[in-house]
Design a protein around this motif. Structure first.
Motif, PDB file in Angstrom:
ATOM      1  N   ILE A 143       0.839  -1.200   0.000  1.00 49.37           N
ATOM      2  CA  ILE A 143       0.000   0.000   0.000  1.00 49.37           C
ATOM      3  C   ILE A 143       0.877   1.253   0.000  1.00 49.37           C
ATOM      4  O   ILE A 143       0.631   2.207  -0.765  1.00 49.37           O
ATOM      5  CB  ILE A 143      -0.954  -0.038   1.206  1.00 49.37           C
ATOM      6  N   LEU A 144       1.953   1.235   0.810  1.00 47.86           N
ATOM      7  CA  LEU A 144       2.893   2.364   0.807  1.00 47.86           C
ATOM      8  C   LEU A 144       3.465   2.577  -0.589  1.00 47.86           C
ATOM      9  O   LEU A 144       3.557   3.708  -1.075  1.00 47.86           O
ATOM     10  CB  LEU A 144       4.049   2.081   1.769  1.00 47.86           C
ATOM     11  N   ALA A 145       3.848   1.452  -1.249  1.00 43.91           N
ATOM     12  CA  ALA A 145       4.436   1.539  -2.581  1.00 43.91           C
ATOM     13  C   ALA A 145       3.474   2.197  -3.546  1.00 43.91           C
ATOM     14  O   ALA A 145       3.876   3.007  -4.393  1.00 43.91           O
ATOM     15  CB  ALA A 145       4.807   0.148  -3.084  1.00 43.91           C
ATOM     16  N   ASN A 146       2.182   1.877  -3.399  1.00 44.69           N
ATOM     17  CA  ASN A 146       1.228   2.438  -4.345  1.00 44.69           C
ATOM     18  C   ASN A 146       0.998   3.913  -4.108  1.00 44.69           C
ATOM     19  O   ASN A 146       0.835   4.671  -5.060  1.00 44.69           O
ATOM     20  CB  ASN A 146      -0.076   1.673  -4.290  1.00 44.69           C
ATOM     21  N   PHE A 147       1.023   4.357  -2.826  1.00 44.85           N
ATOM     22  CA  PHE A 147       0.900   5.794  -2.614  1.00 44.85           C
ATOM     23  C   PHE A 147       2.130   6.518  -3.144  1.00 44.85           C
ATOM     24  O   PHE A 147       2.030   7.626  -3.690  1.00 44.85           O
ATOM     25  CB  PHE A 147       0.652   6.100  -1.146  1.00 44.85           C
ATOM     26  N   ASP A 148       3.300   5.861  -3.009  1.00 46.89           N
ATOM     27  CA  ASP A 148       4.526   6.418  -3.571  1.00 46.89           C
ATOM     28  C   ASP A 148       4.400   6.614  -5.082  1.00 46.89           C
ATOM     29  O   ASP A 148       4.686   7.687  -5.621  1.00 46.89           O
ATOM     30  CB  ASP A 148       5.670   5.459  -3.240  1.00 46.89           C
ATOM     31  N   VAL A 149       3.916   5.534  -5.766  1.00 51.29           N
ATOM     32  CA  VAL A 149       3.740   5.613  -7.215  1.00 51.29           C
ATOM     33  C   VAL A 149       2.732   6.697  -7.574  1.00 51.29           C
ATOM     34  O   VAL A 149       2.950   7.497  -8.493  1.00 51.29           O
ATOM     35  CB  VAL A 149       3.290   4.249  -7.777  1.00 51.29           C
ATOM     36  N   ALA A 150       1.628   6.764  -6.810  1.00 53.74           N
ATOM     37  CA  ALA A 150       0.596   7.761  -7.108  1.00 53.74           C
ATOM     38  C   ALA A 150       1.167   9.163  -6.971  1.00 53.74           C
ATOM     39  O   ALA A 150       0.932  10.033  -7.822  1.00 53.74           O
ATOM     40  CB  ALA A 150      -0.573   7.581  -6.147  1.00 53.74           C
TER      41      ALA A 150
END
Lengths: 106, 85, 160
Positions: free
Chosen positions: C71-78
């Motif tokens: 989930i952290l990775a996806n907020f990073d990507v976003a």
């Protein structure tokens, strides 16, 4: 439970959108793969889990598809990035370090 | 729940459009293959969602087989590009 | 025939079909029997007494950390994708690993691919080649702690 499922599906659709946008905006193959793989993997988890929540009959098979995607999607993008590195596609000009020089065959 | 279907398909439609543009524009073949890989995962999730829209559990099997075949396809084309140099 | 391959194949069959139909279960029984005899050489699955403990460790320690990191990775990507100036600082780095078995290396590579800002390119003997989207430092210790630290400890407990 049904409302929770639809919330999950909405979040997943938003991450699919972000994955497509990342594929379009990033400057080179490796960054594109990063954005594409991460966003679509969490998007699929979320959508498929949401479908399982809305209709409980689908839940076991949905969990199986989730496990399958979690195993195969990173492997696929890894293989693709390795192929791109081996045929010598140049990364962007912003790239600073490259410690993997001479990484030919395993 | 009709409105939610529209929201889902609009968002996913934009995602598919962007990755399809990258597949048409992509400077190298690896770019095109990356876009294809993303497209395949998006379509797997969408087929699972179609099981809910049409109320038919058979779509889950289709999604499973589609995901399997798309993984094999990605690995196969990547190995081919690697050998071509 | 190897018994553990049979169990895995039969359980997958049960998940894919129904649990209730007797005919389906019979067909699945014979099919997984044939598969476990023919494909024995290609599977590396082996059960022993510690196996239930490993499954418990996998579900209750590995999975929560993995999902949280994802989930952290996806907020990073976003954050990176939606930012108009595209904040990138990419580079290729090498990281050493202590894991020995093939399966645990595969899980480590998968976990690294799905965690914030890293993508595994290649696995050699004990070195992972990684594309890092935001290179912070080239020091061995910091690299290792940032990229693979948590997962390596957990996977060592689970698989080895």
């Amino acid at each position: 439970m049904i409302i929770l499922g639809y919330i999950f599906i909405g979040i997943g659709a938003f991450f699919y959108f972000l994955g497509g946008l990342g594929i379009l905006r990033m400057p080179d193959v490796y960054n594109r793969l990063q954005a594409g793989t991460k966003a679509t993997t969490l998007g699929s988890f979320s959508v498929i889990l949401g479908v399982g929540f809305v209709n409980m009959d689908y839940l076991p098979k949905a969990l199986l598809i989730i496990a399958f995607i979690a195993l195969t999607n990173p492997v696929g993008s890894s293989v693709l990035a390795r192929a791109a590195y081996l045929i010598g596609i140049k990364p962007t000009a912003k790239t600073k370090v490259d410690e993997c020089k001479g990484g030919d065959e395993i | 729940m009709n409105v939610l279907n529209y929201i889902y398909f609009i968002l996913v439609g934009f995602g598919v459009l962007f990755s399809f543009l990258r597949m048409l524009l992509g400077p190298t073949s690896a770019d095109r293959l990356a876009a294809l890989d993303t497209l395949n995962v998006v379509l797997t999730g969408t087929i699972v969602f179609l099981a809910l829209v049409f109320k038919n559990g058979l779509y889950l099997d289709i999604a499973l087989v589609y995901g399997l075949l798309s993984f094999v396809e990605t690995v196969l084309i990547a190995r081919y590009l690697e050998g071509k140099k | 025939m190897s018994f553990s391959v049979f169990i895995v194949t039969f359980f997958t069959w049960l998940l894919l079909t129904s649990f209730t139909d007797v005919k389906e279960i019979l067909v699945g029984f014979f099919a997984s029997l044939v598969v476990s005899v023919v494909m024995k050489r290609y599977y590396g699955i082996r059960f022993d007494l510690k196996f239930p403990l490993r499954v418990i460790k996998f579900i209750f320690i590995y999975l929560p950390v993995f999902i949280w990191k994802m989930i952290l990775a996806n907020f990073d990507v976003a954050f990176r994708v939606l930012n108009p100036s595209l904040p990138l600082n990419p580079g290729f780095v090498k990281v050493k690993t202590d894991l020995k078995k093939q399966s645990s290396k595969l899980m480590l590579a998968n976990s690294i691919t799905l965690t914030p800002g890293t993508l595994t390119l290649d696995v050699k003997e004990d070195e992972l080649c990684i594309h890092w989207i935001d290179v912070k430092s080239l020091d061995e210790q910091i690299k290792k702690r940032k990229i693979s630290g948590v997962f390596e400890k957990i996977l060592k407990g689970v698989f080895e």
